[in-house]
Design a protein around this motif. Sequence first.
Motif, PDB file in Angstrom:
ATOM      1  N   VAL A 188       1.273  -1.668  -0.563  1.00 39.38           N
ATOM      2  CA  VAL A 188      -0.131  -0.552   0.133  1.00 39.38           C
ATOM      3  C   VAL A 188       0.736   1.413  -0.518  1.00 39.38           C
ATOM      4  O   VAL A 188       2.038   1.551   0.983  1.00 39.38           O
ATOM      5  CB  VAL A 188      -1.122   0.075   0.821  1.00 39.38           C
TER       6      VAL A 188
ATOM      7  N   VAL B 214      -4.123   7.140  -3.046  1.00 47.86           N
ATOM      8  CA  VAL B 214      -3.458   5.619  -2.713  1.00 47.86           C
ATOM      9  C   VAL B 214      -3.642   4.830  -3.666  1.00 47.86           C
ATOM     10  O   VAL B 214      -4.169   4.960  -3.947  1.00 47.86           O
ATOM     11  CB  VAL B 214      -4.235   5.607  -0.845  1.00 47.86           C
TER      12      VAL B 214
ATOM     13  N   VAL C  53      -2.115   0.268  -5.086  1.00 45.52           N
ATOM     14  CA  VAL C  53      -1.332  -0.477  -4.523  1.00 45.52           C
ATOM     15  C   VAL C  53      -0.647  -1.085  -5.702  1.00 45.52           C
ATOM     16  O   VAL C  53      -1.129  -0.863  -6.346  1.00 45.52           O
ATOM     17  CB  VAL C  53      -2.068  -0.907  -3.663  1.00 45.52           C
TER      18      VAL C  53
ATOM     19  N   THR D  26      -6.239  -3.761   4.796  1.00 46.86           N
ATOM     20  CA  THR D  26      -5.263  -3.390   5.139  1.00 46.86           C
ATOM     21  C   THR D  26      -5.339  -3.251   6.876  1.00 46.86           C
ATOM     22  O   THR D  26      -6.955  -3.014   6.577  1.00 46.86           O
ATOM     23  CB  THR D  26      -4.322  -2.293   4.545  1.00 46.86           C
TER      24      THR D  26
END
Length: 494
Positions: free
Chosen positions: A200, A240, A242, A220
């Motif tokens: 992440v 954000v 991943v 998470t």
Amino acid sequence: MSNTALKKQAEEISVYAYKGETVKQALKRDGRINKTILKKNCVLSELSEEGETEMANLVDDLDGKSFKIILLDKSSQPDSQPGSLDNADMLLNEPQTSGADGNQGPPQQSTASESVNTQTTEESPEKSALHEIHNSEKMLNHLRSQLSVSVKQMKTQQKVSKLSDVQNLFRVEYGKNTKTCLEVKTVKRLMDLSKSVCQVRINGSAAGSGFLLFDKFVLTNGHVVKNIYDQDTRQLGENVTVTFCFESLEQTDSCETVQVKTEVAAYEHHTDVSGYLCDWALLELCPGQALPDGLLKHFGFVPQRGGICIIGHPGGGVKKIDPCFIIPPDHREQAVEKHYEENKECIQLVTDSFFNNRQVLSYDTCFYFWSSGSPVFDEHCNVVAMHSGGYAYENAKCQTQSVIEYAHPLSLIIEQIILKVVKTGRFDVLNEFLSCENAKHQQVMENLKKIVDGRNFTAFKNAADNLEVQNDKRLKTFFEFFSQREEPVLMDID
């Protein structure tokens, strides 16, 4: 003598030797004789009778005799006799001097003794009269008391010195605990499941670890995004992403990233009424990219003991795996004490509430910062928990370590996710969860029903009348299960 000050204090010295040693070996190991004597052509001249003993002769017949060292000439010491032990492996290392003054350590003890007069050829050739050494009886008793211990130590050193580096390496390998071994099929299975583990990132920088739980939802820890999450709007304030493929440093720039939606599907980071810390976040990925399989269908319950494997991105680096063992709740205090005794000045004692918390899974791992959110697998490759934290400290070498680490059981997190999405009306998330078949889901549902009935959640009652629920067979069946009430059992009493 090597030390001139010692020569002024003693007219004679006692030299101790092993049977089978040469005179030269014994004098060399003793360390008090000037090394020049060992290089020049010298012999031992017996005081009580005429006769000379060469440096290459064995000491076996010299016990209790007194000698003086005579320099025959300044040529080099003659070669050792055939069969001499001059270069044998049994020779111990020469003792080191204690300082610039050249003082040597105490003479090593052995099974035979010989007294050597250190007069040089410049002194009178007349034989000096024998006399008792001062405090000789006391010295002899002291040496005898230490003899057996010294002999054992020397023999041990001799045996160890004969082992090659390869032998020592295999000694370490053979001493490992076989329980740490993993079957090849297990490793292959874990490697396949590791495709669903991701890193992440917040604004491109590593923030934690996670894994695809089902469909397009990544699980998470809540504290990974806590600082950028708005409780009121349920929105993320920063970018954000991943990535599932960061497995080598060469992939730093080329590894494909997947965008996370701004709205968080579900989130909890608080301590409930029982004192248990709820710490998880369910992030929704944007559509359009191929994703690995979710791990929810491999869900399992936390075992009481045995081996586990953690897969994640410790230190913000590449994807790694760490096999370790569960520390049962009754053994946690003992595990912490081991670290504490070694680092008393660094560690703050773990609270008693942790020792008594039987809900979390505890273990000892090398996964520290940025590994929060990593899945924890049991010996059967079932996902049983989510790695969440540990009690970290910095040791005397400025290295970050942890006293003990822990994970939250996935079964508890699943229950909390369902309660949260029902409460917030995210029936789309619930529907995707229900579409993932798992034989263990029924037990989770039964446990959850007890919670719902006990706390009288009105959200579950109201959801049954929701239009979206009424139009979806899967959702309708789900809420009908929670609306069922157990009929009272009638008993005939005589």
